[in-house]
Design a protein around this motif. Structure first.
Motif, PDB file in Angstrom:
ATOM      1  N   THR A  49       0.848  -1.206   0.000  1.00  0.00           N
ATOM      2  CA  THR A  49       0.000   0.000   0.000  1.00  0.00           C
ATOM      3  C   THR A  49       0.879   1.251   0.000  1.00  0.00           C
ATOM      4  O   THR A  49       0.650   2.199  -0.760  1.00  0.00           O
ATOM      5  CB  THR A  49      -0.908   0.019   1.257  1.00  0.00           C
ATOM      6  OG1 THR A  49      -1.567  -1.239   1.352  1.00  0.00           O
ATOM      7  CG2 THR A  49      -1.925   1.135   1.188  1.00  0.00           C
ATOM      8  N   TYR A  71      -6.227  -5.293  10.838  1.00  0.00           N
ATOM      9  CA  TYR A  71      -6.913  -5.200   9.540  1.00  0.00           C
ATOM     10  C   TYR A  71      -8.096  -4.225   9.613  1.00  0.00           C
ATOM     11  O   TYR A  71      -8.394  -3.534   8.646  1.00  0.00           O
ATOM     12  CB  TYR A  71      -7.392  -6.585   9.081  1.00  0.00           C
ATOM     13  CG  TYR A  71      -6.282  -7.374   8.408  1.00  0.00           C
ATOM     14  CD1 TYR A  71      -5.811  -7.009   7.154  1.00  0.00           C
ATOM     15  CD2 TYR A  71      -5.702  -8.462   9.042  1.00  0.00           C
ATOM     16  CE1 TYR A  71      -4.787  -7.715   6.534  1.00  0.00           C
ATOM     17  CE2 TYR A  71      -4.670  -9.181   8.428  1.00  0.00           C
ATOM     18  CZ  TYR A  71      -4.220  -8.801   7.178  1.00  0.00           C
ATOM     19  OH  TYR A  71      -3.206  -9.492   6.568  1.00  0.00           O
ATOM     20  N   PHE A  72      -8.726  -4.163  10.784  1.00  0.00           N
ATOM     21  CA  PHE A  72      -9.839  -3.216  10.969  1.00  0.00           C
ATOM     22  C   PHE A  72      -9.317  -1.769  10.824  1.00  0.00           C
ATOM     23  O   PHE A  72      -9.912  -0.947  10.117  1.00  0.00           O
ATOM     24  CB  PHE A  72     -10.470  -3.437  12.354  1.00  0.00           C
ATOM     25  CG  PHE A  72     -11.521  -2.427  12.726  1.00  0.00           C
ATOM     26  CD1 PHE A  72     -12.752  -2.408  12.081  1.00  0.00           C
ATOM     27  CD2 PHE A  72     -11.268  -1.477  13.720  1.00  0.00           C
ATOM     28  CE1 PHE A  72     -13.718  -1.462  12.418  1.00  0.00           C
ATOM     29  CE2 PHE A  72     -12.223  -0.527  14.061  1.00  0.00           C
ATOM     30  CZ  PHE A  72     -13.446  -0.523  13.407  1.00  0.00           C
ATOM     31  N   TYR A  97      -6.590  -0.875   9.278  1.00  0.00           N
ATOM     32  CA  TYR A  97      -6.171  -0.707   7.881  1.00  0.00           C
ATOM     33  C   TYR A  97      -7.373  -0.371   6.989  1.00  0.00           C
ATOM     34  O   TYR A  97      -7.319   0.547   6.164  1.00  0.00           O
ATOM     35  CB  TYR A  97      -5.500  -1.996   7.404  1.00  0.00           C
ATOM     36  CG  TYR A  97      -5.130  -2.003   5.940  1.00  0.00           C
ATOM     37  CD1 TYR A  97      -3.985  -1.354   5.488  1.00  0.00           C
ATOM     38  CD2 TYR A  97      -5.934  -2.649   4.995  1.00  0.00           C
ATOM     39  CE1 TYR A  97      -3.648  -1.351   4.144  1.00  0.00           C
ATOM     40  CE2 TYR A  97      -5.607  -2.653   3.648  1.00  0.00           C
ATOM     41  CZ  TYR A  97      -4.466  -2.005   3.226  1.00  0.00           C
ATOM     42  OH  TYR A  97      -4.130  -1.997   1.889  1.00  0.00           O
ATOM     43  N   THR A  98      -8.485  -1.101   7.201  1.00  0.00           N
ATOM     44  CA  THR A  98      -9.683  -0.886   6.379  1.00  0.00           C
ATOM     45  C   THR A  98     -10.264   0.511   6.611  1.00  0.00           C
ATOM     46  O   THR A  98     -10.640   1.214   5.662  1.00  0.00           O
ATOM     47  CB  THR A  98     -10.760  -1.952   6.711  1.00  0.00           C
ATOM     48  OG1 THR A  98     -10.136  -3.220   6.690  1.00  0.00           O
ATOM     49  CG2 THR A  98     -11.904  -1.930   5.720  1.00  0.00           C
ATOM     50  N   LEU A 106      -8.163   3.040   4.821  1.00  0.00           N
ATOM     51  CA  LEU A 106      -8.478   3.056   3.375  1.00  0.00           C
ATOM     52  C   LEU A 106      -9.773   3.821   3.107  1.00  0.00           C
ATOM     53  O   LEU A 106      -9.864   4.624   2.172  1.00  0.00           O
ATOM     54  CB  LEU A 106      -8.618   1.634   2.850  1.00  0.00           C
ATOM     55  CG  LEU A 106      -7.344   0.848   2.558  1.00  0.00           C
ATOM     56  CD1 LEU A 106      -7.683  -0.423   1.772  1.00  0.00           C
ATOM     57  CD2 LEU A 106      -6.336   1.665   1.755  1.00  0.00           C
ATOM     58  N   LEU A 107     -10.757   3.582   3.979  1.00  0.00           N
ATOM     59  CA  LEU A 107     -12.050   4.250   3.841  1.00  0.00           C
ATOM     60  C   LEU A 107     -11.873   5.780   3.954  1.00  0.00           C
ATOM     61  O   LEU A 107     -12.406   6.554   3.139  1.00  0.00           O
ATOM     62  CB  LEU A 107     -12.986   3.745   4.954  1.00  0.00           C
ATOM     63  CG  LEU A 107     -14.475   3.987   4.777  1.00  0.00           C
ATOM     64  CD1 LEU A 107     -15.006   3.195   3.595  1.00  0.00           C
ATOM     65  CD2 LEU A 107     -15.231   3.591   6.057  1.00  0.00           C
TER      66      LEU A 107
END
Lengths: 497, 193
Positions: free
Chosen positions: A22, A92-93, A95-96, A99-100
């Motif tokens: 990323t 991961y939460f 990270y998501t 991204l959002l």
């Protein structure tokens, strides 16, 4: 003693690879925005003022967010594979959510032309805005999402470490000051992580207050707030974010450099005093952003200069001399990782010195908001933080032998470093010549010397950025080839000492 | 005839000092790399480095205290200012400067000044700077493009800035705080007689 299973290490490695890819995608894209801005200032292209400030906003928010995220992600990886079990699901939460938030900011910028600058200097988002009104709301909400993500990640790391090391004060190293025998050694990276993340949490809370006030005004335009208070809040947030990005990187320099020199780097009393002092200075240095607000209470102005000056003591006396003690007569094999760390520390020193010069109130009254400011922060971000990150990426992707032998990557690295410093030199020259920062172009300036010097320096900067991108591309080839290869778990241990 | 300006401005001094510091850092890096092929016991290295560190610490501490002592007496704030010979009210708006001699009793929104003003040289001028809308920055440049003084123009607040114009001529006012899309096109002129 803590046992981390190979399966857990594999999961965390996969997670850091996701973060690294990323970063590798987003980083050159954000550089391209900077390139377009300098091309417009150099009168090489014409993109229009609205697009320039939209790009400036995305570049500022994007770079500071990306570099902090990558620094934090690398700390997360090293901690989770060595010192404490971090929840990968939460990782991961976070990270998501990030991204959002990024998608929201990109839509606000590219479609709504949101252009209030990274700092949304109140009340600019609501007055005289030429961008779509919805883009202001979307930007504020996206920034809140990013803040929630980072806060969740930081609080989780501090909580897990405190549990692992027997309490919060132990993370600050205070057990070393009691004179009693220390039962469990505290790794420097754990102490530095804590000291970076505590001001981070406080700053993000200040940022949250700032954003919520903005959101309230967005929904209820009749509301107004004190602009001086909001300026304090946003600069406390922004300055601290950038500041701790660098300190997060130092965490892994302390952890990884000894693997190359064979010399241990342990926590002791001096290190504890020094880093605890740093924690204190981080909290107050931001005042130097408000020197030109003469109505700011005088004690705050003086505190800004004191904190900025005294922060040089722990930085140079302890960390930089620590690096010297690591490297001097160490018979080290100069693979790309230790070189990146050393040159990164040098960039931090050079940028830090220029920052201290500018933190002198009597000097700031002349340098404030000229190109001197982007000069010094690009020095410790581009030739400090970014080099630390690339050091980490080579550490992650290459074995020690590969790091040493990869001459192609080394060439790319040096091209990046030299072009990076040349690029920054154009900013310093701009500061020396009183060229204003945040100018879409210099064409309108009614002083011929300022117009032409500003444009010429921007043109030179364009060539430097192109060379810098070439160096980056060469490093990318090397990293991506190696990063994609499946590594046996034994190698991961080997590479991490 | 070509004239060379040898006058060392704060900007140039800052650049020279920072450049010298950068050279010193590069020298340390080159020294560390060039001497790293030798091997020395880590205890012996620690002893040497810590000795040097102790000296450096003392030197740095003295330098910091001395610089603070000298520089903190040169603050631009109200309590450090002298008695002004003339007062000028300045109101920034998106995207123009308005200036008028004296203290204005009008609100920033109602203030009507000009983007040109004439002031005397060799006199201490006090600028009362505020804004009618967003944050701006009132920065004065001399005709050679050297920034000679600045302060923020913040709505709801008035920053008092003093400046003495030593030379006659036209000085330009630029905005140094991003204030919206036409930010780079917001100018005024101060004529010094």
């Amino acid at each position: 003693m803590l046992q981390i299973s190979p399966i857990e290490i594999k999961k965390q490695r996969k997670f850091i690879v996701v973060w690294s890819v990323t970063f590798l995608i987003a980083f050159p894209l954000l550089i391209l925005l900077g390139l377009l801005m300098r091309m417009n200032q150099g009168e090489v292209i014409k993109i229009g003022m609205d697009k320039f400030y939209m790009l400036m906003t995305l570049h500022g928010l994007g770079m500071s967010g990306l570099l902090f995220s990558m620094s934090f992600a690398a700390l997360w990886y090293l901690i989770s594979t060595r010192y404490a079990k971090l929840n990968i699901g939460l990782g991961y939460f976070v990270y998501t959510l990030i991204l959002l938030g990024v998608v929201g900011l990109a839509i606000a910028g590219l479609m709504g032309k949101f252009a209030a600058g990274w700092y949304l200097l109140y009340p600019l988002p609501f007055k005289g805005a030429t961008w779509a009104a919805w883009s202001t709301g979307l930007s504020i909400i996206s920034l809140i999402i990013l803040g929630v993500a980072w806060l969740a990640g930081m609080l989780h790391v501090i909580y897990v470490l405190a549990k692992e090391y027997g309490g919060f004060t132990n993370l600050l190293g205070w057990q070393y000051l009691s004179g009693k025998e220390v039962k469990r050694e505290l790794p420097p990276i754990v102490m530095i992580t804590t000291i970076s993340l505590i001001p981070g949490v406080i700053a993000f809370l200040a940022g949250a207050v700032f954003l919520i006030m903005n959101l309230l005004q967005y929904f209820e335009p009749s509301l107004t707030f004190d602009p001086l208070l909001l300026k304090n809040l946003v600069f406390f947030f922004g300055h601290t974010l950038v500041n701790i990005t660098l300190y997060c990187c130092l965490g892994w320099v302390y952890a990884l450099l000894p693997e190359y020199t064979g010399r241990e780097w342990k926590v002791n009393k001096v290190l504890v005093y020094s880093w605890n002092a740093t924690l204190f200075f981080i909290m107050f240095a931001y005042f130097h952003h408000l020197y030109m607000d003469f109505v700011q209470p005088l004690p705050f102005q003086v505190a800004g200069q004191l904190a900025s000056y005294f922060s040089a003591i722990p930085a140079t006396v302890v960390t930089m001399f620590g690096v010297i003690a690591q490297l001097y007569h160490s018979k080290i094999k100069w693979g790309i990782v230790p070189v990146a760390f050393l040159i990164g520390v040098a960039g931090w020193a050079i940028g830090g010195f220029a920052a201290v010069v500018d933190s002198t109130i009597a000097v700031n009254k002349i340098l404030h908001n000229t190109l001197w400011v982007p000069a010094h922060f690009h020095t410790y971000m581009l030739t400090g933080v970014v080099l630390f990150i690339f050091g980490f990426l080579f550490y992650l992707s290459h074995t020690k032998e590969e790091q040493y032998k990869d001459k192609f990557a080394k060439f790319g690295f040096w091209l990046f470093v030299i072009a990076g410093h040349a690029f920054i030199a154009t900013f310093y020259s701009g500061g020396m010549n009183s060229i204003p920062r945040r100018y879409a172009d210099y064409k309108g300036i009614p002083i011929s010397y300022t117009h032409h010097t500003g444009a010429l320096l921007a043109q030179i900067a364009v060539y430097c950025i192109i060379a810098l991108l070439m160096g980056l591309f060469i490093m990318y080839i090397s990293i991506l080839i190696k990063l994609g290869k499946k590594k046996p778990i034994t190698h991961i241990h080997l590479a991490e000492g | 005839m070509v004239t060379i300006n040898l006058f060392l401005t704060i900007q140039k001094s800052a650049a020279i000092i920072s450049f010298l510091a950068a050279v010193l850092v590069v020298c340390v890096v080159v020294f560390l790399i060039s001497t790293s092929s030798k091997e020395e016991d880590k205890t012996s290295v620690k002893h040497k480095v810590y000795k040097l560190r102790g000296r450096y610490f003392l030197l740095l501490l003295i330098a910091i205290i001395a610089l603070l002592f000298l520089s903190l007496r040169l603050l631009p704030y109200k309590s450090f200012q002298g008695k002004a010979d003339e007062i000028v009210t300045v109101v920034a708006t998106q995207w123009a400067w308005k200036m008028e001699p004296g203290i204005s009793d009008k609100s920033p929104a109602q203030f009507t000044g000009s983007n040109e003003i004439t002031l005397p040289s060799q006199k201490l001028i006090k600028f009362l700077v505020t804004s009618a809308d967003v944050n701006h920055n009132f920065a004065i440049y001399n005709s050679e493009g050297v920034l000679v003084g600045q302060t923020q123009a913040m709505p709801q607040y008035t920053n008092e800035m003093e400046h003495q114009f030593e030379e006659k001529g036209d000085y330009k006012v630029l905005c140094l705080e991003y204030c919206g899309i036409p930010h780079a096109y917001m100018f005024a002129t101060i004529h010094i007689k």
